[in-house]
Structure formats: structure tokens, C-alpha cells
Motif scaffolding. Structure first.
Motif, short mmCIF file in Angstrom:
data_model
loop_
_atom_site.label_atom_id
_atom_site.label_comp_id
_atom_site.label_asym_id
_atom_site.label_seq_id
_atom_site.Cartn_x
_atom_site.Cartn_y
_atom_site.Cartn_z
N LYS A 1 33.81 15.21 -50.11
CA LYS A 1 32.66 15.68 -49.32
C LYS A 1 31.69 16.17 -50.77
O LYS A 1 31.72 17.53 -51.63
CB LYS A 1 32.86 16.70 -48.65
N PHE B 1 30.83 21.90 -51.85
CA PHE B 1 31.24 22.22 -51.53
C PHE B 1 32.21 23.14 -50.20
O PHE B 1 31.21 24.20 -50.83
CB PHE B 1 32.31 21.91 -52.16
N GLU C 1 33.29 16.51 -40.09
CA GLU C 1 34.18 15.43 -40.26
C GLU C 1 35.28 15.28 -39.20
O GLU C 1 35.61 14.03 -38.98
CB GLU C 1 35.22 16.06 -41.23
N PRO D 1 35.37 24.88 -47.96
CA PRO D 1 36.49 24.31 -47.66
C PRO D 1 36.55 24.22 -46.33
O PRO D 1 35.99 24.37 -45.42
CB PRO D 1 37.54 25.48 -47.88
N ASP D 2 37.60 23.06 -45.90
CA ASP D 2 37.46 22.77 -44.12
C ASP D 2 38.36 23.36 -44.08
O ASP D 2 38.92 24.66 -43.98
CB ASP D 2 38.49 21.62 -44.43
N ASP E 1 37.93 17.80 -47.95
CA ASP E 1 37.18 18.48 -48.07
C ASP E 1 36.15 18.28 -49.66
O ASP E 1 35.60 18.30 -49.66
CB ASP E 1 37.50 19.49 -48.02
N ASN E 2 37.57 17.89 -50.33
CA ASN E 2 37.25 17.76 -52.19
C ASN E 2 36.65 16.92 -52.02
O ASN E 2 35.67 16.14 -52.75
CB ASN E 2 38.42 18.04 -52.77
#
Ligand SMILES: [Fe+2]
Length: 438
Positions: A200, A383, A4, A385-386, A197-198
């Protein structure tokens, strides 16, 4: 380097521009409210405004000054007050919150510190990502402040960027055929802009051809459903919808009122006539689905929605391989293409913003009202999380996906792939819907 971060090189060189703009909007939304309004009633769907603005500064501090630089807190008790993951919602009215002036002072000190640490240099990709993140977080709360003012019947906010473009453009009826094919749902690895994040990452989803409305459902169309006994007819509602209907006692959209045979609607603290060609707004997922069943239609899945909004049209009429960032292409949103940024302080007719049409002829896929989709909010394959780990993951499986952004959404946040998510009973958010032929 995490994927990212690569993208941040193409965003504005000075991340403080967006942060200062977000802050200006926050201050506009607080302006003129007295002590009672700053605390507001204890409702599960709102926060005390005085708490929420302090939380914004805490979030900036948490991710940048403390997270990146390992500095100590600028406000010693900030974690005990403003950490949304740690301070239970119901207790936020009982905290020893600083006064408004003290809170604004804290917000300013944090923002100054964020600016100071970038003086004379360009942020590295990690910094640029975090600055964008904390700014977009403030943008999301800004939209929440705006619908909270609607929820509580407070005065219409005053935005410096408000404008008065003509909006009596009328209806935009009919469907358009979207060819089937493979959609790469989500963000491609070379996608432009901030990637949540959601989103990706993009992955193939097979879509059968479908016919989708060129515009969102209008107030006028929803009146027909209400007047036809839609809220009293069990077969239009599923089990959960019926339970919600019984608990709420709803007989029409929440801000509507019938007065001498005509429908009136409350916008902030003002009652006025319902505009028939504006999209219906402040309806929940159950209400949207009941309308669909009454009309012999259905909600689009989020993949169908994204295809209709962003997929190129191949010469054979099927989904093309390429996808756009926005329905109209790659250019950033402006006021000819979409009703965003609070410029109109409300919705506009569904025929407006033809310059923003998607390749399939769908209008207002971005802006005006969020659109409920049929889909439950779930992680995309792989998935992870970032940095803001509590953003998406806690909501998977329990919320429904909304797409497209509303009149109060900041243009810098929303794209054709942006996934919003709320519980199916929320009527306070700026949500409407469009329908698909069965
Ligand atoms: Fe937050």
C-alpha cells in the motif's frame, strides 16, 4: 471501514476452503517425520517443526478467536510457547512443547472453532480479511517447511496435488525492451485479491527504458560464472559480498557438488545431475550480484521488475497506464501459466509456461523461482501496519526485495505486486534472479 476490508467481498464466499487446503499442505509436510526430525538442529534459519506447526494454530487463535471474539486461549500456555514476537528464536528448542499428537489436536480444535463460528452465515469484511490473513500466514510457513526439508536434507515431501507435466522445454535466451514511463508501483486501491500492508499504496515511479532478460538465469549460465572463477575473483563482489564470501567459504551454489568433472545438485535427500536449462536456485543476493558483475549486467530494481511483469504496453512502446494482477492478466494462476503450489516438486526449464508471459515477453515472472531485485525492502509512502503489525515493519531497511514466487509458493498468495523480503545472505530460500542490460 478500513480500505483493505472492501476488497474481501470479491473473494471466495467460504474462507475455510483456503484454510483447509493450507492445513492439508502443512500435514503433508509433517507426515513421516520422526521426533528428531520434528525438532531438528538449532539453526538461525530454521524453527523446530513441532514448534512451528503449533505457532500456526496460535496465530489463527490470536487473530480470530481471541482477537475478534475475546475468547480465552484453547491451550492455556499457548502465548508462552508460540508467540513468535515474544518467544526468542534461540529458545524455541528448549520449550516444554506438547507432543505431536497434542499439537495436532490443538490445531484441529482451533480450526474447528474457526469453522463453527461461521456456520450458516457469511463472514463480514473484517472477519474475511482475518481468515485470509491467517491462511496466508500458514501458506508462508508451508513454503518455509518445504525449504527447511531441503536445508536439512530430509526426504522430498509427498503432495497430493503433484503432477508430471512435461518440462524439458529448454532455454529461453535474450532480452526484451521495456519502454520507459510512469509505473504505479504497488497495489491500487481497487486491486484484486489480498493486499499486504507493504503493497500500500500504488504511487508513481518514473522508469527509464531498460532491457531485461526474458527468463531467469539458468544453471547452465551460472556454471559458466563458477567455472570462470567467479567466486575467486574479488572485483565481482562488493565489500559486504566479500565479507560473506570469506565467512562462508563458498565456491559455488550451496547444494552443488562437482563429481568426476560434472556438477551434481542435491534436491532434498537425493543427488542428481544439474539441469542446465532450469533456473539457478538457492543463491543469495551477493551471489546474484556477483554473477551480474561478471556478466556485465545488473539486477532489476523492484519497480523495473514490476513494470516488466505487470505493466500494459502502450501503442508507442512505453509503459501503459494500466497494470495487470498477473503477467498474463487477471485470471488466477493455473499450471499452464506458472509453476506454483508445489505441483512439480521442483523447478522447470525456463522456456516452460509461455502461456504466462507478460505483455513485454518476460516468461516465468510468477512461479518457478523467487527473483532477487536490487532494491532494499522499504515502506511505500504513507505506510501503516495492518493487523499483523510484525509482518513488514521490522524488516524495513535490512532485507532485499524478491518478487514473483517460486515452485513451492501457493498460487493464492502471489501476484505481480507481491513483495517478499529476505536478508542478502539467505541461500536456503527458493530464490534465483534475472538480469538487466547495463
Ligand atoms: Fe509466523
Amino acid at each position: 471501514m478500513e480500505p483493505e476490508m472492501d476488497r474481501q467481498t470479491e473473494t471466495s464466499a467460504d474462507p475455510m476452503v483456503a484454510l483447509r487446503d493450507a492445513r492439508a499442505r502443512t500435514l503433508e509436510l509433517v507426515a513421516g517425520l520422526d521426533g528428531a526430525a520434528l525438532m531438528g538442529p538449532r539453526l538461525s534459519i530454521v524453527n523446530p517443526l513441532l514448534w512451528e506447526i503449533g505457532h500456526l494454530a496460535w496465530f489463527h487463535e490470536h487473530f480470530v478467536l481471541r482477537g475478534l471474539d475475546r475468547r480465552g486461549p484453547l491451550l492455556p500456555q499457548a502465548d508462552a510457547l508460540y508467540d513468535s514476537a515474544a518467544v526468542p528464536h534461540a529458545t524455541r528448542w528448549d520449550l516444554p512443547l506438547p507432543t505431536l499428537d497434542e499439537t495436532l489436536g490443538y490445531m484441529e480444535r482451533v480450526q474447528d472453532a474457526l469453522a463453527d463460528r461461521l456456520t450458516g452465515r457469511t463472514p463480514d469484511p473484517r472477519e474475511a480479511y482475518l481468515y485470509q490473513l491467517v491462511g496466508l500466514h500458514e501458506d508462508m510457513h508451508g513454503e518455509a517447511f518445504t525449504y527447511t526439508r531441503q536445508t536439512l536434507g530430509q526426504p522430498r515431501p509427498v503432495f497430493a496435488t503433484a503432477h508430471d507435466d512435461a518440462t524439458e522445454t529448454g532455454p529461453w535466451p535474450g532480452d526484451t525492451e521495456v519502454g520507459g514511463g510512469t509505473l504505479r508501483l504497488g497495489a491500487d486501491r481497487d486491486a484484486s485479491g489480498f493486499v499486504f500492508d507493504n503493497e500500500k499504496w500504488a504511487h508513481p515511479v518514473e522508469i527509464a527504458p531498460f532491457r531485461i532478460a526474458k527468463a531467469p538465469v539458468t544453471n547452465g549460465e551460472f556454471v559458466a560464472f563458477v567455472d570462470d572463477g567467479g567466486y575467486r575473483t574479488e572485483r565481482f563482489w562488493d565489500g559486504e559480498g566479500l565479507a560473506w564470501l570469506a565467512a562462508s567459504g563458498a565456491t559455488h551454489p550451496i547444494y552443488w557438488q562437482r563429481s568426476e568433472g560434472t556438477w551434481q545438485v542435491r534436491a532434498f535427500d537425493h543427488e542428481g545431475p544439474l539441469h542446465p536449462h532450469r533456473p539457478v536456485i538457492h543463491v543469495n543476493w551477493h551471489e546474484a550480484r556477483a554473477f551480474c558483475r561478471w556478466a556485465g549486467r545488473r539486477l532489476p530494481t523492484e519497480a523495473e521488475w514490476e513494470a516488466a511483469a505487470t505493466a500494459e504496453r502502450a501503442p508507442d512502446g512505453r509503459l501503459g497506464k494500466a497494470k495487470r494482477t498477473y503477467p498474463w492478466g487477471e485470471a488466477a494462476p493455473d499450471r499452464t501459466r506458472a509453476n506454483l503450489d508445489g505441483g512439480r516438486l521442483g523447478t522447470v526449464d525456463v522456456a516452460a509456461h509461455g502461456a504466462g508471459d507478460s505483455p513485454w515477453g518476460c516468461r516465468q515472472m510468477v512461479g518457478n523461482v523467487w527473483e532477487w531485485t536490487e532494491s532494499t525492502f522499504l515502506p511505500f509512502p504513507g505506510f501503516a501496519p495492518d493487523a499483523y503489525a510484525e509482518y513488514s515493519a521490522p524488516s524495513f531497511g535490512t532485507r532485499k526485495v524478491l518478487r514473483g514466487g517460486a515452485w513451492a509458493t501457493r498460487a493464492r498468495m502471489v501476484t505481480g505486486r507481491y513483495r517478499n523480503f529476505f536478508g542478502p545472505d539467505r541461500r536456503d530460500v527458493f530464490a534465483g534472479f534475472r538480469t538487466v542490460a547495463v
